[in-house]
Design a protein around this motif. Sequence first.
Motif, PDB file in Angstrom:
ATOM      1  N   ASP A   1      -0.587  28.133 -15.090  1.00  0.00           N
ATOM      2  CA  ASP A   1      -0.552  27.134 -16.297  1.00  0.00           C
ATOM      3  C   ASP A   1       1.198  26.651 -16.627  1.00  0.00           C
ATOM      4  N   GLY A   2       1.790  26.966 -15.435  1.00  0.00           N
ATOM      5  CA  GLY A   2       3.296  27.025 -15.573  1.00  0.00           C
ATOM      6  C   GLY A   2       3.740  28.017 -17.127  1.00  0.00           C
TER       7      GLY A   2
ATOM      8  N   LYS B   1      -3.690  18.742  -7.365  1.00  0.00           N
ATOM      9  CA  LYS B   1      -2.822  18.018  -8.682  1.00  0.00           C
ATOM     10  C   LYS B   1      -3.836  17.301  -9.119  1.00  0.00           C
ATOM     11  N   VAL B   2      -4.192  18.083 -10.511  1.00  0.00           N
ATOM     12  CA  VAL B   2      -5.072  16.826 -11.499  1.00  0.00           C
ATOM     13  C   VAL B   2      -5.040  15.940 -11.592  1.00  0.00           C
ATOM     14  N   THR B   3      -6.037  14.927 -11.382  1.00  0.00           N
ATOM     15  CA  THR B   3      -5.329  13.382 -11.611  1.00  0.00           C
ATOM     16  C   THR B   3      -6.629  13.456 -12.591  1.00  0.00           C
TER      17      THR B   3
ATOM     18  N   ALA C   1      -5.333  23.263 -15.937  1.00  0.00           N
ATOM     19  CA  ALA C   1      -5.717  21.676 -16.606  1.00  0.00           C
ATOM     20  C   ALA C   1      -4.895  20.694 -15.202  1.00  0.00           C
ATOM     21  N   LYS C   2      -4.019  21.000 -15.097  1.00  0.00           N
ATOM     22  CA  LYS C   2      -2.442  20.792 -13.919  1.00  0.00           C
ATOM     23  C   LYS C   2      -3.227  20.027 -12.630  1.00  0.00           C
ATOM     24  N   SER C   3      -3.455  21.503 -12.361  1.00  0.00           N
ATOM     25  CA  SER C   3      -3.188  22.131 -10.586  1.00  0.00           C
ATOM     26  C   SER C   3      -3.792  23.845 -10.555  1.00  0.00           C
TER      27      SER C   3
ATOM     28  N   THR D   1       1.879  24.698  -5.699  1.00  0.00           N
ATOM     29  CA  THR D   1       1.818  24.448  -7.572  1.00  0.00           C
ATOM     30  C   THR D   1       1.888  25.415  -8.267  1.00  0.00           C
TER      31      THR D   1
END
Length: 165
Positions: free
Chosen positions: A24-25, A117-119, A62-64, A102
């Motif tokens: 998640d970063g 990447k989540v769009t 959630a993001k990638s 990612t």
Amino acid sequence: MNVDAKKTVLRMIPYGIYVLTAEDGAGNVAAATVNWVTQTAFAPPLLVVGVKTDSGAYKTAAKSFALNMLGKEHKSLAFTFFRPTDVADGKLSGQPYRKGTTGAPILIDAPGAVECKVTTVVEQGDHHIVVGEVVEAHLKRPLAGRPDTTILEMKDLGDNVFYGG
Ligand SMILES: Cc1cc2nc3c(=O)[nH]c(=O)nc-3n(C[C@H](O)[C@H](O)[C@H](O)COP(=O)(O)O)c2cc1C
């Protein structure tokens, strides 16, 4: 509606088996075996995954995310990731991995993986549709024959294993 018929008919849909992984970063990693997956566009290359909203994977991806393809020989790996994931000794639930572009873990044993990447997230029902644009692809080694003969399928997991119905 006849609920037994609904269950049986929906279980006629054939599925491949994949491990969705994400970071998640903030250093949190998740992995889950999933089957509700399909490609939905060529340009850009999009795919969708139905992700359980109360799972660790839902928040982390959630993001990638990465979608690791499982091979026919990876039945036990599928069962490993039906359970919550632990990261210890640089392994994901005991499985070796490397970090993708990612940040998502790429399982070393997977014959192939894509990173997305989540769009968009379509928020309906107990699983949400996570739309991902494919931004990276990993192929462990060239495949002989049709690529879709390599993939582990739901029907390979046994007579009583289903997700759907
Ligand atoms: C056969 C099978 C197929 C599954 N397919 C999905 C799926 O498509 N999407 C999903 O969100 N969870 C799916 N799951 C559930 C996840 O594997 C499970 O929730 C996750 O690995 C456990 O992580 P959690 O503790 O964060 O929920 C499936 C489970 C089984 C047994």
